[in-house]
Design an enzyme around this catalytic site. Structure first.
Site, short mmCIF file in Angstrom:
data_model
loop_
_atom_site.label_atom_id
_atom_site.label_comp_id
_atom_site.label_asym_id
_atom_site.label_seq_id
_atom_site.Cartn_x
_atom_site.Cartn_y
_atom_site.Cartn_z
N GLY A 1 -48.86 40.21 -16.30
CA GLY A 1 -49.06 41.64 -17.36
C GLY A 1 -48.15 42.54 -16.84
CG ASN B 1 -42.77 42.80 -20.07
OD1 ASN B 1 -41.84 43.62 -19.89
ND2 ASN B 1 -42.58 41.33 -19.31
CG MET C 1 -47.76 31.53 -20.50
SD MET C 1 -45.70 32.03 -20.92
CE MET C 1 -45.12 30.55 -20.41
NE ARG C 2 -52.98 28.80 -27.40
CZ ARG C 2 -53.11 27.56 -27.87
NH1 ARG C 2 -53.15 26.61 -26.91
NH2 ARG C 2 -53.48 27.14 -29.05
CG HIS D 1 -37.10 34.60 -24.45
ND1 HIS D 1 -37.82 33.51 -23.99
CD2 HIS D 1 -35.82 33.96 -24.10
CE1 HIS D 1 -37.04 32.49 -23.61
NE2 HIS D 1 -36.04 32.76 -23.69
CD GLU E 1 -35.69 28.12 -34.82
OE1 GLU E 1 -34.84 27.81 -33.92
OE2 GLU E 1 -35.79 28.66 -36.10
CG ASP F 1 -38.79 32.02 -26.89
OD1 ASP F 1 -39.60 32.80 -27.21
OD2 ASP F 1 -38.63 31.10 -26.02
CB ALA G 1 -33.64 44.45 -18.30
CD GLU G 2 -38.91 40.23 -19.07
OE1 GLU G 2 -39.90 40.13 -19.56
OE2 GLU G 2 -38.37 39.39 -18.24
C1 GRF Z 1 -41.91 37.79 -19.03
O1 GRF Z 1 -40.72 37.30 -18.21
C2 GRF Z 1 -41.44 37.71 -20.30
O2 GRF Z 1 -40.34 37.92 -20.84
C3 GRF Z 1 -41.91 36.31 -20.52
O3 GRF Z 1 -43.19 36.12 -19.83
C4 GRF Z 1 -42.75 37.03 -18.68
C5 GRF Z 1 -44.13 37.64 -18.45
O4 GRF Z 1 -44.42 38.38 -17.40
N1 GRF Z 1 -42.28 36.07 -21.97
P1 GRF Z 1 -45.53 39.53 -17.29
O5 GRF Z 1 -46.78 38.90 -17.68
O6 GRF Z 1 -45.38 40.70 -18.46
O7 GRF Z 1 -45.42 40.37 -16.05
#
Ligand code: GRF
Length: 214
Positions: free
Chosen positions: A11, A13, A89-90, A108, A142, A144, A172-173
Site C-alpha cells: 500500500g 501507492n 493483485m486480481r 503499472h 486486457e 495492463d 516515480a510511482e
Molecule cells: C507497485 O509497483 C504497482 O506499480 C504495482 O504493484 C506495486 C504495488 O505497491 N501494480 P504498493 O502496494 O503500492 O506499495
C-alpha cells in the site's frame, strides 16, 4: 471527487494518494479502501487516516464477475465516482472494466505498452532497456492496457537488480499516481480514440521524472 482505492498488499501507492489528497486544493478524496486480503499491510495507512476500509475476500465468491459486482455495489454505497487500483493483485472482469470505463485507473511499474504483466523489472533488465518507469492508465479488459494518463521515466543502471530498479521506479510511482488522480478528478481528461487528451494547455500531459542519483 470521491475515490476508492483497491489494494492487496503493502500500500505505498495508497499512502502517496492519501497524502496528496489531504493537501489544500486536492480535487480527489479517498473515501474508501478495499483489500481482497485481510492481512494487507496497506490497510493500516487508511485506518491511520480515518478512511473507511473493507476486506472483500475473493474466495467467498463463485465467479470473478460475482466478486466484481459486489465491489461495484460497495463503491456505489459509498458514492464513489472514481476507482484506483494500487497493487491490487486480481484480474478484474470485462464487465467491471466496462462498468467503470474511464473512471478506473491502474498503475503499472513499466513504460507501457512495454512489459505488461508480472515481473516487469526482471524483463526490462533482460531486454537491456536504458529507461524504465511507471504508467498510470485507464483500465480496459486486457491486463495492463488502456489509455495512458501519466508516465514517469527513470534511468536503468548497469548494476541494477530487479529490486534496485523496482525501488527507483516506486519513487516515480509515488509522484505520478497523485498527479494522474488529480488530473482525472479535475474533469479535464477526455479519452478520444483510446488516447487521453488533457483539456488544459497548462496541465502537463507527460511527466519526466528522474530521481536524484542514489
Ligand atoms: C507497485 O509497483 C504497482 O506499480 C504495482 O504493484 C506495486 C504495488 O505497491 N501494480 P504498493 O502496494 O503500492 O506499495
Amino acid at each position: 471527487m470521491r475515490t476508492a482505492v483497491l489494494i492487496s498488499g503493502r500500500g505505498s501507492n495508497l499512502a502517496a494518494l492519501i497524502d496528496a489528497c489531504r493537501r489544500p486544493g486536492a480535487r480527489a478524496e479517498i473515501a474508501l479502501v478495499i483489500s481482497n486480503r485481510p492481512d494487507a499491510a496497506g490497510l493500516q495507512h487508511a485506518r491511520a487516516a480515518g478512511i473507511p476500509t473493507e476486506t472483500v475476500d475473493h474466495r467467498r465468491f463463485e465467479t470473478r464477475e460475482d466478486y466484481d459486482r459486489h465491489l461495484s455495489d460497495r463503491f456505489e454505497a459509498h458514492r464513489v465516482a472514481l476507482v484506483c487500483l494500487a497493487g491490487f493483485m486480481r484480474v478484474l472482469s470485462g464487465w467491471f472494466a466496462e462498468r467503470w470505463r474511464d473512471r478506473l485507473l491502474n498503475i503499472h511499474p513499466s513504460l507501457l505498452p512495454a512489459f505488461p504483466g508480472l515481473d516487469a523489472h526482471r524483463r526490462a533488465l533482460a531486454a537491456g532497456v536504458r529507461f524504465s518507469g511507471c504508467t498510470v492508465h485507464f483500465v480496459r479488459a486486457e491486463v495492463d492496457a488502456g489509455p495512458i494518463v501519466v508516465q514517469g521515466v527513470v534511468p536503468v543502471r548497469q548494476e541494477d537488480t530487479p529490486e534496485t530498479l523496482a525501488a527507483r521506479v516506486l519513487q516515480a510511482e509515488h509522484r505520478c499516481y497523485p498527479v494522474a488522480l488529480d488530473l482525472v478528478a479535475s474533469g479535464r481528461v477526455r479519452v478520444v480514440d483510446e488516447r487521453v487528451l488533457i483539456e488544459d494547455a497548462a496541465m502537463p500531459a507527460t511527466i519526466l521524472i528522474s530521481p536524484e542519483p542514489e
